[in-house]
Scaffold this active site. Structure first.
Site, PDB file in Angstrom:
ATOM      1  N   GLY A  43       4.897  24.233  29.550  1.00 14.58           N
ATOM      2  CA  GLY A  43       3.653  23.614  29.082  1.00 14.58           C
ATOM      3  C   GLY A  43       2.496  24.398  29.669  1.00 14.58           C
ATOM      4  N   GLY A  45      -0.547  23.684  30.186  1.00 17.47           N
ATOM      5  CA  GLY A  45      -1.362  22.966  31.162  1.00 17.47           C
ATOM      6  C   GLY A  45      -0.650  22.801  32.486  1.00 17.47           C
ATOM      7  N   ASN A  47       1.814  24.538  33.642  1.00 19.07           N
ATOM      8  CA  ASN A  47       1.980  25.863  34.261  1.00 19.07           C
ATOM      9  C   ASN A  47       0.701  26.292  34.992  1.00 19.07           C
ATOM     10  OD1 ASN A  47       4.494  25.992  33.036  1.00 19.07           O
ATOM     11  ND2 ASN A  47       3.872  27.413  31.418  1.00 19.07           N
ATOM     12  N   THR A 222      -7.318  38.622  28.636  1.00 18.70           N
ATOM     13  CA  THR A 222      -6.142  39.149  29.337  1.00 18.70           C
ATOM     14  C   THR A 222      -5.492  40.202  28.441  1.00 18.70           C
ATOM     15  OG1 THR A 222      -4.762  37.372  28.469  1.00 18.70           O
ATOM     16  CG2 THR A 222      -5.772  37.001  30.611  1.00 18.70           C
ATOM     17  N   GLY A 227      -4.301  44.918  32.166  1.00 17.77           N
ATOM     18  CA  GLY A 227      -5.274  44.231  33.014  1.00 17.77           C
ATOM     19  C   GLY A 227      -6.089  43.201  32.275  1.00 17.77           C
ATOM     20  N   ASP A 249      10.179  38.601  32.499  1.00 17.64           N
ATOM     21  CA  ASP A 249       9.718  37.860  31.317  1.00 17.64           C
ATOM     22  C   ASP A 249       8.253  37.471  31.473  1.00 17.64           C
ATOM     23  OD1 ASP A 249       9.242  35.002  31.663  1.00 17.64           O
ATOM     24  OD2 ASP A 249      11.382  34.648  31.765  1.00 17.64           O
ATOM     25  N   GLY A 254      -0.188  34.137  31.021  1.00 19.21           N
ATOM     26  CA  GLY A 254      -1.561  33.716  30.720  1.00 19.21           C
ATOM     27  C   GLY A 254      -1.936  32.439  31.463  1.00 19.21           C
ATOM     28  N   ASP A 255      -0.977  31.544  31.628  1.00 19.86           N
ATOM     29  CA  ASP A 255      -1.239  30.291  32.352  1.00 19.86           C
ATOM     30  C   ASP A 255      -1.467  30.585  33.835  1.00 19.86           C
ATOM     31  OD1 ASP A 255      -0.486  29.293  29.856  1.00 19.86           O
ATOM     32  OD2 ASP A 255       1.585  28.976  30.509  1.00 19.86           O
ATOM     33  N   SER A 285       3.531  37.315  38.205  1.00 24.25           N
ATOM     34  CA  SER A 285       4.268  36.245  37.513  1.00 24.25           C
ATOM     35  C   SER A 285       5.339  36.777  36.564  1.00 24.25           C
ATOM     36  CB  SER A 285       3.311  35.331  36.755  1.00 24.25           C
ATOM     37  OG  SER A 285       2.868  35.949  35.566  1.00 24.25           O
TER      38      SER A 285
HETATM   39  O1  RIB Z   1       2.488  29.768  28.076  1.00 21.18           O
HETATM   40  C1  RIB Z   1       3.856  29.529  28.198  1.00 21.18           C
HETATM   41  C2  RIB Z   1       4.168  28.118  27.825  1.00 21.18           C
HETATM   42  O2  RIB Z   1       3.864  27.938  26.452  1.00 21.18           O
HETATM   43  C3  RIB Z   1       5.614  27.743  27.950  1.00 21.18           C
HETATM   44  O3  RIB Z   1       5.922  27.254  29.232  1.00 21.18           O
HETATM   45  C4  RIB Z   1       5.816  26.742  26.830  1.00 21.18           C
HETATM   46  O4  RIB Z   1       6.091  25.463  27.267  1.00 21.18           O
HETATM   47  C5  RIB Z   1       4.542  26.795  26.007  1.00 21.18           C
HETATM   48  O5  RIB Z   1       3.718  25.743  26.300  1.00 21.18           O
END
Ligand code: RIB
Length: 308
Positions: A43, A45, A47, A222, A227, A249, A254-255, A285
């Site tokens: 998710g 958010g 993350n 991003t 960079g 991976d 981005g999160d 990450s």
């Molecule tokens: O940005 C990665 C996330 O996108 C994953 O964890 C997945 O749940 C989706 O929300």
């Protein structure tokens, strides 16, 4: 009653990631054998909230999850990560969000999200958390949660003088009212072009300009291994090169960027300095599998910044 104070509030999506490793993207109608499968927390958010917490921020969530095993997995995660769940609503009889993810051999991925109970997050849930939002320093959200909820949270943030960060993923049309309340937007290149409406051959600067003209204060793009780049009105653009890493991976990179940026801004860094922290954290990450696997601590990020 006064809410306990947190530095960063996340209007958050929560998904359980169902991750299969396949050699390459599937063609329409094709079946491929996956080399492995795992479930892991996800998710955008949640993350980003975990990223901010690992960077030393106190973090509170506003979220809506299912009353199911996947929802309980979220509650257990947030307890482990020290994230305040008081404004997480468990919706009786509803399912939590799920993301089906295919990871390819080069670490890139494709994701399909079924948001489940998260779709029901609304402005009333945000109003119930008004005390927490009004006392925080940074409010962040993504486009994985309903925009009405984000608008309500950003309006409270603006009244209270808090900064607002929006990760515009997955890219989709955005209400004009929301653009006006975004201090920092963190799209990747394809999201930037989709949101600007300009063709893919338009420059980053041209595409960012469209969003700045809509009222966004800063567009921080991003660029993966290349960079990131910061665009503001009337100020020269700032480019940072990437930190070279072996990519396992890229789920959640981005999160990690957005959450680490939020934490750095909340501890008083200016935007250009905060962008350095976020750039370094996002690079780390991708070195481990799953969204949270490689998400670094503040100390690990500081070491990467010193060594780069
Ligand atoms: O940005 C990665 C996330 O996108 C994953 O964890 C997945 O749940 C989706 O929300």
């Amino acid at each position: 009653m006064m809410d306990k104070t947190v530095d960063v509030v996340c209007v958050a999506s929560w998904n359980v990631d169902l991750v299969s490793h396949v050699p390459q993207p599937l063609k329409r109608g094709e079946t491929l054998m996956a080399s492995s499968f795992a479930t892991s927390p996800g998710g955008k958010g949640s993350n980003a909230a975990v990223a901010a917490a690992r960077q030393g921020a106190s973090v509170g969530l506003i979220a809506r999850i299912g009353d199911d095993d996947f929802g309980r997995m979220g509650l257990a995660l947030w307890a482990r990560e020290g994230i305040d769940p008081r404004h997480v609503v468990q919706a009786a009889g509803e399912r939590s969000g799920v993301a089906q993810i295919l990871v390819y051999e080069d670490g890139d991925n494709s994701i399909a999200v079924a948001p489940g109970a998260g779709l029901g997050l609304n402005a009333e849930h945000v109003q119930a958390a008004q005390g927490m939002v009004s006392a925080c320093k940074v409010v962040m959200a993504s486009l994985e949660v309903p925009q009405r909820a984000t608008e309500a949270a950003f309006a409270l943030a603006k009244q209270a003088g808090a900064l607002t960060l929006l990760n515009p993923a997955p890219a989709q049309p955005v209400d004009a009212a929301l653009w006006d309340m975004v201090d920092v937007l963190t799209p990747n290149e394809s999201e930037l072009h989709a949101l600007s409406g300009l063709p893919a051959h338009a420059s980053l600067q041209e595409a960012a300009q469209v969003l700045l003209a809509q009222g966004v204060q800063a567009v921080l793009v991003t660029l993966g291994e290349k960079g990131c780049a910061l665009f503001r009105s009337g100020v020269p653009a700032v480019f940072l090169s990437g930190h070279p890493q072996k990519v396992i991976d890229t789920i959640g990179a981005g999160d990690t960027f957005t959450g680490s940026l939020a934490a750095a801004l909340a501890r008083g860094e200016d935007l250009e300095q905060a962008m350095r922290w976020a750039n370094a954290a996002a690079a780390l990450s991708v070195t481990q599998a799953t969204a949270l696997g490689g998400m670094p601590s503040l100390q690990a990020t500081q070491a990467a910044l010193q060594n780069n």
